[in-house]
Design a protein around this motif. Sequence first.
Motif: not given
Ligand code: ZN
Length: 285
Positions: A2, A5, A49, A93-94
């Motif tokens: 993403h 992120e 994203r 991810h975050s």
């Molecule tokens: Zn993500």
Amino acid sequence: MHGNEYAGAQALASILANPPSPPYGRLSLIFLNLDAYAAFDLRRPSQCRYIEEDMNRLWMPELIRSEHTSLEMRRVRELVPVIDTVDVLLDLHSMTWPSATLLLTSMAERNLVMASALAHGQPTPLQVVLDQGHPTGTRLIDYKRFSDPVGTARACLLEAGQHWTRSAVVQSETTARVFLAQNGMLPKEPASSGTPRQHGAAPPATTEASHPGVCAMVTDCVEAHTAGFAFLRPFTGGEIIKHAGTLIAVDGMDEIRTPYDNCMLVIPNLRPRRGHTAVRLARIL
Ligand SMILES: [Zn+2]
């Protein structure tokens, strides 16, 4: 994966600055959605994203072979030959809202075993959450190679904490290095003397309420049916609600209550749009 992120990308950049030389096999550090990352704009940090569609909903062999096309789909097709050789995978991810750090895995037992070892190999154990995948598409960790009950390849996903925080960057690198060490790609170090503090930042804070090391399985996905969906208070991801029947949110005329004792709230979205997931509920294993 993403574009907004960036903690995972920073962790890879840091590892590449002093690249490990694996004693066997092949180590691939993949920056997945380069176009979305390049579009990152500090003034609109939530908007990149992805460019055309969420790259983490496209990992389905039939879809990959189909005529369907988008910028993200093209990138997935480019990467699939590499992914098809992978034995163990960690996807970084975050999260949008504050939450305890967690590892997500699909239901295949070998993934749970790997995630548990990774969760407990860190300075502060991470939560492990099992789920059945995403209703709107297939994530990379759910790609057939990793989720097939009879396969051997394993995958899990790190949610390193809140987007754009120093602690998410530190956590991503810490977890990536423990993952590499556990798979023989880096010399093993005791967890307490690892690398998490090399940025001079404190490790992510742990509180009594963050339940480090707990393992839970998602049982319910709560979707916002109205624009008026509201949580009773700003819950933090990973919180465990003690008693069944506790009111956690209202959605129009509906009350959302916990279905069982010790119910974990997974990645609550504190301002869900209509039709979007507001929170997932998980039972402690
Ligand atoms: Zn993500």
